[in-house]
Design a protein around this motif. Structure first.
Motif, PDB file in Angstrom:
ATOM      1  N   ASP A  43      -6.612 -13.007  -5.534  1.00 27.78           N
ATOM      2  CA  ASP A  43      -6.098 -11.978  -6.432  1.00 27.78           C
ATOM      3  C   ASP A  43      -6.596 -10.595  -5.999  1.00 27.78           C
ATOM      4  OD1 ASP A  43      -5.396 -10.330  -8.562  1.00 27.78           O
ATOM      5  OD2 ASP A  43      -6.227 -11.648 -10.107  1.00 27.78           O
ATOM      6  N   PRO A  44      -5.754  -9.846  -5.262  1.00 27.73           N
ATOM      7  CA  PRO A  44      -6.172  -8.522  -4.789  1.00 27.73           C
ATOM      8  C   PRO A  44      -6.595  -7.573  -5.917  1.00 27.73           C
ATOM      9  CG  PRO A  44      -4.157  -9.221  -3.689  1.00 27.73           C
ATOM     10  CD  PRO A  44      -4.424 -10.216  -4.782  1.00 27.73           C
ATOM     11  N   ALA A  45      -5.973  -7.686  -7.075  1.00 24.21           N
ATOM     12  CA  ALA A  45      -6.348  -6.821  -8.195  1.00 24.21           C
ATOM     13  C   ALA A  45      -7.764  -7.152  -8.680  1.00 24.21           C
ATOM     14  CB  ALA A  45      -5.351  -6.968  -9.347  1.00 24.21           C
ATOM     15  N   PHE A  46      -8.107  -8.427  -8.699  1.00 18.41           N
ATOM     16  CA  PHE A  46      -9.459  -8.847  -9.066  1.00 18.41           C
ATOM     17  C   PHE A  46     -10.462  -8.269  -8.066  1.00 18.41           C
ATOM     18  CE2 PHE A  46     -13.090 -11.654  -8.574  1.00 18.41           C
ATOM     19  CZ  PHE A  46     -13.495 -11.884  -9.875  1.00 18.41           C
ATOM     20  N   ARG A  47     -10.138  -8.407  -6.791  1.00 16.53           N
ATOM     21  CA  ARG A  47     -11.025  -7.898  -5.745  1.00 16.53           C
ATOM     22  C   ARG A  47     -11.196  -6.391  -5.859  1.00 16.53           C
ATOM     23  NH1 ARG A  47     -10.779  -5.313  -1.245  1.00 16.53           N
ATOM     24  NH2 ARG A  47     -12.323  -5.651   0.361  1.00 16.53           N
TER      25      ARG A  47
END
Length: 189
Positions: free
Chosen positions: A148-152
């Motif tokens: 999950d790029p948004a989480f990262r």
């Protein structure tokens, strides 16, 4: 309890997870079951011992401080121990019971205070359980950061700071992956 192989225990744990709805429970990157299997795979890739790999597969059975869904209530811990063994189940309980906000700041210290969110008790775990906890935490968070790029983007810097503090508890493989996944420029993986 009869001896069993890690593969047998994994298969039985996956069957129990399916029975309890983990294959239908939404989680970043798909389902809870898919996440749990990726965490187990990551721990295996790092060379974790079988009990820690099984704990990775089952780490959310009792819910966690960051994921409140609990497929199995605490009064059924013995059922999970029958499936994955007592050592792996104790790691699952330790992981699930952690009050992260209270525990994370001193976890790498020799006299670390571990706050149990289920009982309200505070204790100082030995080095081995703290290493297991840190390694499982890294595998869990790195899976979320990879999927999950948004989480990262939101949590990557904070997680890198956390795992930098926990560095003495992490294997070289886990630490290397923390640096790669959490410190790299977006889009360079």
């Amino acid at each position: 309890m009869p001896a069993f192989s890690t593969a047998d225990a994994s298969a039985r744990a996956v069957a129990l997870l399916r029975e309890l709805g983990a294959a239908e429970t939404a989680h970043p990157g798909g389902t809870l079951l898919a996440h749990l299997q990726r965490v187990q795979d990551r721990l295996a890739a790092w060379g974790a011992r079988p009990a820690l790999q099984l704990a990775g597969l089952c780490h959310a059975f009792y819910g966690t401080d960051g994921f409140p869904v609990a497929p199995l209530p605490l009064d059924r811990r013995d059922e999970l121990a029958e499936v994955i063994g007592a050592e792996a189940e104790s790691i699952v309980y330790l992981y699930a019971s952690c009050d992260r906000k209270a525990t994370y700041p001193t976890l790498a210290d020799t006299d670390a205070s571990f706050y149990d969110r289920f009982t309200g008790r505070v204790r100082t775990p030995d080095l081995g359980p703290r290493r297991d906890f840190a390694e499982l935490s890294a595998a869990n968070e790195l899976d979320l950061a990879r999927i999950d790029p948004a989480f990262r983007a939101r949590w990557g810097a904070e997680l890198l700071a956390l795992f930098s503090r926990l560095r003495p508890l992490l294997s070289e493989s886990a630490w290397r992956e923390c640096r790669v996944v959490l410190a790299e420029e977006p889009g360079r993986r």
